[in-house]
Design an enzyme around this catalytic site. Structure first.
Site, short mmCIF file in Angstrom:
data_model
loop_
_atom_site.label_atom_id
_atom_site.label_comp_id
_atom_site.label_asym_id
_atom_site.label_seq_id
_atom_site.Cartn_x
_atom_site.Cartn_y
_atom_site.Cartn_z
N HIS A 190 0.85 -1.20 0.00
CA HIS A 190 0.00 0.00 0.00
C HIS A 190 0.88 1.24 0.00
CE1 HIS A 190 -2.98 2.96 1.25
NE2 HIS A 190 -3.91 2.09 0.87
N GLU A 211 -4.16 1.89 -7.11
CA GLU A 211 -4.54 3.04 -6.30
C GLU A 211 -3.64 4.23 -6.63
OE1 GLU A 211 -6.60 1.96 -2.27
OE2 GLU A 211 -4.48 1.54 -2.11
#
EC number: 5.3.1.1
Length: 246
Positions: A95, A165
């Site tokens: 992430h 993302e």
């Protein structure tokens, strides 16, 4: 065709009590929902309590991170073996917040992916460009580098989910345009095909970045979007239920 995959990433939110209160409200209003897979990634401290509730549902227990060794003198870390023992099925790796705040690079991320898959866990591998990268027309270059380095010698596409993302869209309220998402997801799909051939179709590609009940339908209608990784909107059981039911 794999089911659409909708994952809640709670990040550093919710005490055990708050997590259980969320589930008390969320589970009844999403029970019996077909055609999609739901995942929830609570904090490490909530994993065991949340897992005990989810074991009686079809909701997948996910973790937000894992270390690349199964035991040892690594203060503060949690291993894939420990997560598996708690009933975790999926682990989020790479992430952008891990890359930014904890300086995780492609090599560390690759080692974590290897460790999780070796332990029988499935991986949600996050990739994405910064605003500066996009402004400098480096989006595809960055995505290619992250994919190639992160998946180096990873030969189990069936254990992989990719989450695209764009860093500039996470928690900002700014959502990538449909064309930007479409182009990036197509590029990712083609990169996976170069690595895995037809087996690339086993890999789901999720979108993440300011996903809300208001934009979920339009996002899910985009080619090669097979789910979403949801941050802020997943903290509210009613909002997340609306996203899941889109």
């Amino acid at each position: 065709m794999p089911k659409k995959f909708i994952v809640a990433n709670w990040k550093m939110h919710k005490t055990v009590r708050e997590a259980l209160a969320f589930l008390d409200e969320f589970i009844p209003i999403t029970k019996g929902l077909n055609g999609r897979e739901i995942g929830i990634a609570p904090t490490f401290i909530c994993i065991e309590s949340v897992g005990k509730v989810l074991i009686n549902t079809s909701i997948k227990l996910c973790a937000q991170n894992a270390f690349y060794e199964n035991k040892g003198a690594y203060t503060g870390e949690v291993s894939p073996a420990m997560l598996k023992d708690c009933g975790v099925e999926y682990v989020i790796i790479g992430h952008s917040e891990r890359r930014k705040y904890f300086y995780e690079n492609d090599d560390i991320i690759n080692k974590k992916i290897h460790a999780c898959i070796k332990e029988g866990l499935k991986v949600i591998f996050c990739i994405g460009e910064t605003f500066e990268d996009r402004q400098n027309n480096k989006t595809m270059e960055i995505l290619k580098t992250q994919i190639r380095n992160g998946l180096l010698e990873i030969n189990s596409p069936e254990a992989l989910t990719i989450a695209y993302e764009p860093v500039w869209a996470i928690g900002t309220g700014v959502v990538a345009t449909e064309e930007q998402i479409k182009q990036s997801h197509l590029f990712i799909r083609n990169q996976l095909k170069e690595i895995y051939g037809e087996r690339a179709n086993e890999v789901r590609i999720l979108y993440g970045g300011s996903v809300t009940p208001e934009n979920i339908k339009s996002i899910m209608a985009i080619d090669n979007v097979e789910g979403v990784l949801v941050g802020g909107a997943s903290l509210d059981p009613l909002k997340f239920a609306k996203i899941v039911k889109y």
